[in-house]
Design an enzyme around this catalytic site. Sequence first.
Site, PDB file in Angstrom:
ATOM      1  N   ASN A 159     -10.256  -0.438  -0.014  1.00  0.00           N
ATOM      2  CA  ASN A 159      -8.797  -0.277  -0.011  1.00  0.00           C
ATOM      3  C   ASN A 159      -8.250  -0.850  -1.327  1.00  0.00           C
ATOM      4  O   ASN A 159      -8.304  -2.054  -1.543  1.00  0.00           O
ATOM      5  CB  ASN A 159      -8.242  -1.030   1.206  1.00  0.00           C
ATOM      6  CG  ASN A 159      -6.725  -1.016   1.273  1.00  0.00           C
ATOM      7  OD1 ASN A 159      -6.042  -0.637   0.320  1.00  0.00           O
ATOM      8  ND2 ASN A 159      -6.183  -1.432   2.407  1.00  0.00           N
TER       9      ASN A 159
ATOM     10  N   HIS B  29      -3.353   7.053   2.383  1.00  0.00           N
ATOM     11  CA  HIS B  29      -3.808   5.767   1.822  1.00  0.00           C
ATOM     12  C   HIS B  29      -5.193   5.429   2.377  1.00  0.00           C
ATOM     13  O   HIS B  29      -5.421   5.466   3.591  1.00  0.00           O
ATOM     14  CB  HIS B  29      -2.789   4.677   2.176  1.00  0.00           C
ATOM     15  CG  HIS B  29      -3.294   3.305   1.922  1.00  0.00           C
ATOM     16  ND1 HIS B  29      -3.833   2.931   0.711  1.00  0.00           N
ATOM     17  CD2 HIS B  29      -3.358   2.204   2.715  1.00  0.00           C
ATOM     18  CE1 HIS B  29      -4.212   1.676   0.783  1.00  0.00           C
ATOM     19  NE2 HIS B  29      -3.936   1.210   1.976  1.00  0.00           N
TER      20      HIS B  29
ATOM     21  N   CYS C 191       0.812  -1.217   0.000  1.00  0.00           N
ATOM     22  CA  CYS C 191       0.000   0.000   0.000  1.00  0.00           C
ATOM     23  C   CYS C 191       0.848   1.271   0.000  1.00  0.00           C
ATOM     24  O   CYS C 191       0.329   2.377  -0.144  1.00  0.00           O
ATOM     25  CB  CYS C 191      -0.968  -0.019   1.171  1.00  0.00           C
ATOM     26  SG  CYS C 191      -2.087  -1.433   1.063  1.00  0.00           S
TER      27      CYS C 191
HETATM   28  N1  COA Z   1     -18.409  -8.497   9.974  1.00  0.00           N
HETATM   29  C1  COA Z   1     -18.899  -8.711  11.212  1.00  0.00           C
HETATM   30  N2  COA Z   1     -18.122  -8.966  12.272  1.00  0.00           N
HETATM   31  C2  COA Z   1     -16.792  -9.034  12.056  1.00  0.00           C
HETATM   32  C3  COA Z   1     -16.222  -8.806  10.791  1.00  0.00           C
HETATM   33  C4  COA Z   1     -17.089  -8.535   9.732  1.00  0.00           C
HETATM   34  N3  COA Z   1     -16.646  -8.313   8.477  1.00  0.00           N
HETATM   35  N4  COA Z   1     -14.878  -8.915  10.899  1.00  0.00           N
HETATM   36  C5  COA Z   1     -14.616  -9.176  12.190  1.00  0.00           C
HETATM   37  N5  COA Z   1     -15.778  -9.264  12.880  1.00  0.00           N
HETATM   38  C6  COA Z   1     -15.963  -9.531  14.303  1.00  0.00           C
HETATM   39  C7  COA Z   1     -14.822 -10.312  14.910  1.00  0.00           C
HETATM   40  O1  COA Z   1     -14.992 -11.695  14.714  1.00  0.00           O
HETATM   41  C8  COA Z   1     -14.907  -9.896  16.347  1.00  0.00           C
HETATM   42  O2  COA Z   1     -15.914 -10.656  16.965  1.00  0.00           O
HETATM   43  P1  COA Z   1     -15.728 -11.182  18.471  1.00  0.00           P
HETATM   44  O3  COA Z   1     -15.591  -9.952  19.312  1.00  0.00           O
HETATM   45  O4  COA Z   1     -16.954 -11.966  18.718  1.00  0.00           O
HETATM   46  O5  COA Z   1     -14.467 -12.000  18.452  1.00  0.00           O
HETATM   47  C9  COA Z   1     -15.384  -8.451  16.304  1.00  0.00           C
HETATM   48  O6  COA Z   1     -15.965  -8.275  14.996  1.00  0.00           O
HETATM   49  C10 COA Z   1     -14.263  -7.457  16.483  1.00  0.00           C
HETATM   50  O7  COA Z   1     -13.178  -7.847  15.656  1.00  0.00           O
HETATM   51  P2  COA Z   1     -11.907  -6.961  15.482  1.00  0.00           P
HETATM   52  O8  COA Z   1     -10.954  -7.651  14.556  1.00  0.00           O
HETATM   53  O9  COA Z   1     -11.406  -6.550  16.833  1.00  0.00           O
HETATM   54  O10 COA Z   1     -12.566  -5.701  14.748  1.00  0.00           O
HETATM   55  P3  COA Z   1     -11.935  -4.317  14.494  1.00  0.00           P
HETATM   56  O11 COA Z   1     -12.754  -3.269  15.117  1.00  0.00           O
HETATM   57  O12 COA Z   1     -10.448  -4.302  14.754  1.00  0.00           O
HETATM   58  O13 COA Z   1     -12.157  -4.189  12.923  1.00  0.00           O
HETATM   59  C11 COA Z   1     -10.860  -4.356  10.920  1.00  0.00           C
HETATM   60  C12 COA Z   1     -11.536  -5.098  12.061  1.00  0.00           C
HETATM   61  C13 COA Z   1     -10.202  -5.370  10.012  1.00  0.00           C
HETATM   62  C14 COA Z   1     -11.927  -3.566  10.169  1.00  0.00           C
HETATM   63  C15 COA Z   1      -9.830  -3.361  11.539  1.00  0.00           C
HETATM   64  O14 COA Z   1      -9.002  -4.037  12.436  1.00  0.00           O
HETATM   65  C16 COA Z   1      -8.968  -2.711  10.500  1.00  0.00           C
HETATM   66  O15 COA Z   1      -9.461  -1.993   9.637  1.00  0.00           O
HETATM   67  N6  COA Z   1      -7.645  -2.922  10.582  1.00  0.00           N
HETATM   68  C17 COA Z   1      -6.719  -2.357   9.640  1.00  0.00           C
HETATM   69  C18 COA Z   1      -6.735  -3.191   8.405  1.00  0.00           C
HETATM   70  C19 COA Z   1      -6.104  -2.499   7.244  1.00  0.00           C
HETATM   71  O16 COA Z   1      -6.316  -1.331   7.033  1.00  0.00           O
HETATM   72  N7  COA Z   1      -5.383  -3.266   6.468  1.00  0.00           N
HETATM   73  C20 COA Z   1      -4.766  -2.816   5.268  1.00  0.00           C
HETATM   74  C21 COA Z   1      -3.609  -1.984   5.568  1.00  0.00           C
HETATM   75  S1  COA Z   1      -2.943  -1.349   4.110  1.00  0.00           S
END
Ligand code: COA
Length: 319
Positions: A273, A243, A111
């Site tokens: 993204n 980004h 990215c």
């Molecule tokens: N839909 C519904 N629930 C979801 C889900 C989805 N698509 N993805 C994860 N969950 C659930 C998880 O299973 C978890 O459930 P639990 O509490 O029962 O275990 C809960 O939501 C929280 O998960 P978590 O991973 O802590 O969520 P989050 O708030 O961190 O959001 C992302 C997840 C991936 C959206 C977030 O971490 C993120 O955007 N990270 C950066 C990723 C990124 O930008 N990557 C590219 C970089 S270039």
Amino acid sequence: MTGRICGTGFCVPEHVMDNEELSRMVDTSDEWIRERTGIERRRIITEETTVSMASMAAENALEDAGISPEQVDLIITASISSNVILPCTSCEVQKEIGAIRAACFDINAACCGFLTAYQTAQAYIAAGIYRTILVIGSESLSKLADWTDRGTCILFGDGAGAAVLTAGEGRSFRGVLHSDGSKGNALTCSGKFWKKDENDTGFMKMDGREVFQFAVKRVPEVIHEVLDLNDCELDDIDYFIVHQANRRIIESAARRLGVDAEKFPINLQEYGNTSSASIPILLDELRRNGMLRKGNRILLAGFGAGLSWGAGILDWTME
Ligand code: COA
């Protein structure tokens, strides 16, 4: 001598996949995706490819610049999702658009790809080696996404953006790039040819929380670093083009820096993204919407797999 952007272009696939469509494929919901990421829909390739989108974005940028393909000295494409391993995407773009004089190579910096390609182009121009450089970011991330993993597949989209740089007078800014390979496991993709074991799907795997925490810390940090390096202040910057991974990451960066969120344009609700394509797509949209004015100072900031992060500053010189 510095490289000035004199044309931009973009190309995204026709097919729009909204959160409702996704929630019929994996256990998720429109509400969850919007709230946690800000993404509402993304474009997904059907007939399009990384090369076809890159070529179209490049043609649009050249037309915007009023420069013919034969005038291009170098094509640098940033991508992690090329059509094939060989030849590189830049060579395929060269063939498509008829940039017969151009040297060609690709960059894989995930990215941070467009930012890295842009800084590489600036270095070639500063060294007096090339004068006209096409910088492209193009991705078909839907090929690398695991469509059964709701933690990753909701985030990504396909598309391409391009910018033409030409050598000219003007202030040149030093850019910043950093990497921490020891954190590489936070976001990986081994690819279908290099699966590690039978449990490895070959698709993208991510520790979302770790990447999130890395981004909210590093983005404001690297913005301060690049400003200090160039004797600039936060107030000197008209737009921070970050980004487009997650609305919460961008809003957190604005908050931590104490900068009005309006200076952080966002279009990830439309495209998700798109990795190396996100910055040039946004740049082109801002230009076409008339938001960029001659004399604006713009800061670009990227982060992603590697883990890598970086920033650069440019003065907008187009009318
Ligand atoms: N839909 C519904 N629930 C979801 C889900 C989805 N698509 N993805 C994860 N969950 C659930 C998880 O299973 C978890 O459930 P639990 O509490 O029962 O275990 C809960 O939501 C929280 O998960 P978590 O991973 O802590 O969520 P989050 O708030 O961190 O959001 C992302 C997840 C991936 C959206 C977030 O971490 C993120 O955007 N990270 C950066 C990723 C990124 O930008 N990557 C590219 C970089 S270039």
